[in-house]
Design an enzyme around this catalytic site. Structure first.
Site, PDB file in Angstrom:
ATOM      1  N   GLU A 159       0.838  -1.201   0.000  1.00 37.54           N
ATOM      2  CA  GLU A 159       0.000   0.000   0.000  1.00 37.54           C
ATOM      3  C   GLU A 159       0.878   1.257   0.000  1.00 37.54           C
ATOM      4  O   GLU A 159       1.841   1.361   0.770  1.00 37.54           O
ATOM      5  CB  GLU A 159      -0.881  -0.027   1.253  1.00 37.54           C
ATOM      6  CG  GLU A 159      -1.760   1.185   1.467  1.00 37.54           C
ATOM      7  CD  GLU A 159      -2.572   1.089   2.754  1.00 37.54           C
ATOM      8  OE1 GLU A 159      -3.500   1.897   2.927  1.00 37.54           O
ATOM      9  OE2 GLU A 159      -2.274   0.201   3.588  1.00 37.54           O
ATOM     10  N   LYS A 196      -9.104   2.361  -2.335  1.00 34.82           N
ATOM     11  CA  LYS A 196      -9.460   1.789  -1.039  1.00 34.82           C
ATOM     12  C   LYS A 196     -10.865   2.224  -0.637  1.00 34.82           C
ATOM     13  O   LYS A 196     -11.218   3.400  -0.737  1.00 34.82           O
ATOM     14  CB  LYS A 196      -8.434   2.252  -0.004  1.00 34.82           C
ATOM     15  CG  LYS A 196      -8.476   1.562   1.342  1.00 34.82           C
ATOM     16  CD  LYS A 196      -7.285   2.042   2.182  1.00 34.82           C
ATOM     17  CE  LYS A 196      -7.187   1.348   3.519  1.00 34.82           C
ATOM     18  NZ  LYS A 196      -5.979   1.794   4.275  1.00 34.82           N
ATOM     19  N   CYS A 217      -5.361  -3.134   2.141  1.00 36.26           N
ATOM     20  CA  CYS A 217      -5.233  -3.212   3.599  1.00 36.26           C
ATOM     21  C   CYS A 217      -6.571  -3.376   4.322  1.00 36.26           C
ATOM     22  O   CYS A 217      -7.133  -4.459   4.359  1.00 36.26           O
ATOM     23  CB  CYS A 217      -4.460  -2.008   4.120  1.00 36.26           C
ATOM     24  SG  CYS A 217      -3.642  -2.338   5.716  1.00 36.26           S
TER      25      CYS A 217
END
Length: 548
Positions: free
Chosen positions: A41, A114, A150
């Site tokens: 990330e 994300k 994540c």
């Protein structure tokens, strides 16, 4: 499909260095025959970039870096997935999005942003990023890929009793026909985190009957330590590939053949914590542009552990121990410090402070007339030492490592502008009893830390015959109280009942904790190795009257 996991250690804001590292690992993955290589990330800029994300030039440089990566890998047959920052739509009220790019054939072929933005403990994602409103499957090598970032995988209703988000991006992508789950992460370390992460990802794999591939950032960025420990988990929850912990690594996995590199990871908790502290210290010092450190050696266990960590992080030639005995320092403490330095192979210098302490007394005598000696004189000794360490730091261009532990920082058993001075609190997230555990680990093969240091009663040696237990309960009693209050937010009544200790003692300890917040907010960054460390993940006001 053969996948490579590039577990790299980026430096925040070092776009040139990070791009070079990404290209180097991409070429190695290509040489190893991988079809696809995954990077962590925000690998392009490093995580967490914090308020740099508010700078338009930072965001622009991130996009430029991604273009450089695409152009530099255009001739390679391998594709890559790289984390970077992209601009957000103006209507979101945010400047940026946290994104992952599929780079193939010299261009960015697919971008996923994300969806779940954490805003707890050390995470500030909601402050900066706009969330993805909708995620899509990525098609690669004939596979429908569920690409996540994540936190997107940290909301499985079958694993967590209490979820922090209403949406599960993995479930939505798999419902659309996903066949494999990829997760690029910057997941920081704390004791037990690797086990939790592994079990969570295995549960996701079993639930969706699909392999899970997770690449994690490694390295230290300020107080945060990223352990790496990247994994590939088969559909039945079996780990079929894993990278090392606490160092850069490149591993390969053939998903179809269920085979991959299995690099060693320690299961020893003390070893993992120690390796985390070594990594965090090394990266903090070097990423800040330094190579050498100073450690004030008192002859006690805390400074001994910090010195050992520093040697393993930076090399013995880059560590200097400074002994600064006062009128109340025992001969044994000076000799123990000298022997510690010999065992570790570091330079040791002695600067007695008795004369300086006497001069302070003379200068203050007119103002202190009629007042009895007390903690003031004790703190003067500590602040003299702090001044000397910082003078040496300025002169020889070396960072000072502070040596206070979490027990002391919790109750304020430390001196502001004295033993708290320095650039990094190496063991500030270790309770005193944990310090002993790690010292025993350091001595597992040989006596690096003299046994006399481990066996002597803890003492600040700031007055005749002083012991820590003069002011505090024994650490075996104190530390569980502090852990319950600071890390689990238990009430005084709950602590007293569960631990079978006197309620008034608990309240006395907790009052010390609350009164010391002003010290902690002026402390050096603390390397985080527990769920709740002092620092950005624990935010309390100073001017309060606590009634809970």
């Amino acid at each position: 499909m053969k996948i490579a996991l590039a577990q790299i250690n980026p430096t925040i804001g070092d776009f040139t260095g990070n791009v070079e590292r990404i290209l180097d690992f991409t070429r190695k993955a290509h040489e190893g025959g991988a079809d696809l290589v995954l990077f962590p990330e925000l690998a392009v800029c490093g995580y967490p970039p914090a308020d740099f994300l508010d700078k338009p030039s930072f965001v622009a440089r991130s996009e430029e870096a991604m273009t450089e990566i695409a152009e530099a890998t255009a001739e390679l047959t391998i594709a890559s997935i790289v984390g970077y920052v992209t601009p957000a739509h103006a209507s979101t009220g945010k400047r940026v999005m946290n994104s992952a790019a599929l780079v193939r054939g010299g261009e960015v072929a697919f971008v996923q942003s994300k969806m779940l933005l954490p805003f707890y403990d050390v995470f500030d994602d909601q402050r900066y990023f706009a969330p993805s409103e909708k995620q899509h499957l990525c098609h690669f090598s004939g596979k429908r890929v569920a690409l996540t970032i994540c936190e997107d995988t940290w909301n499985d209703k079958n694993f967590w009793q209490k979820r922090l988000h209403s949406v599960d991006p993995v479930e939505e992508l798999m419902r659309e026909g996903g066949e494999i789950i990829l997760n690029i992460a910057a997941s920081p370390y704390w004791r037990g985190k690797r086990k939790t992460r592994r079990e969570m990802l295995a549960a996701i794999a079993r639930h969706h009957c699909a392999p899970v591939v997770m690449v994690n950032q490694v390295g230290g960025n300020d107080s945060l330590i990223f352990d790496g420990s990247s994994l590939v988990i088969a559909a039945d929850g079996t780990v079929i590939a894993q990278a090392k912990s606490f160092e850069e690594d490149l591993i390969f996995c053939d998903i179809g053949a269920r085979s991959g590199d299995m690099h060693w990871q320690t299961d020893n908790i003390d070893e993992a914590v120690y390796k985390a502290l070594v990594l965090g210290t090394r990266d903090y010092v070097r990423k800040c542009g330094f190579s050498k450190v100073l450690v004030g050696l008192s002859g006690g266990i805390d400074s001994a552990l910090v010195a050992a960590v520093a040697v393993d992080a930076l090399g013995k030639e880059n560590v200097t121990g400074i002994g600064m005995p006062s009128p109340y320092s025992s001969t044994g403490s000076v000799e123990d410090s000298r022997r510690l330095a010999e065992n570790l192979g570091i330079r040791f210098e002695l600067i007695p402070i008795s004369d300086l302490f006497s001069e302070y007394g003379k200068a203050l005598e007119p103002l202190f007339a009629g007042l009895q000696p007390d903690i003031t004189e004790e703190n003067i000794q500590s602040r003299i030492r702090g001044n000397l360490l910082m003078a040496l730091s300025n002169k020889v261009n070396a960072l000072v490592l502070t040596t206070g532990n979490k027990s002391e920082m919790s109750v304020g058993y430390c001196t502001l502008y004295g033993d708290m001075v320095g650039a990094l609190a190496v063991i500030g997230d270790l309770m005193k009893t944990r310090v002993y555990d790690l010292c025993r680990f350091v001595n597992r093969d040989s006596e690096r830390i003299p046994l006399a240091i481990l066996h002597k009663p803890p003492s600040a040696e700031l007055r005749p015959g002083q012991k820590d237990t003069d002011s505090l309960p024994p650490y075996e009693l104190l530390d569980p109280i502090l852990e319950a209050y600071i890390e689990r937010y238990e009430t005084p009544e709950e602590i007293a009942t569960k631990q079978h200790v006197d309620l008034q003692l608990v309240r006395k300890v907790l009052k010390l904790v609350e009164r010391s917040e002003y010290k902690r907010q002026q402390a050096a960054p603390v390397l985080k190795v527990t769920k709740k460390a002092f620092g950005p993940g624990r935010r309390f006001p100073i001017a309060v009257k606590v009634q809970v």
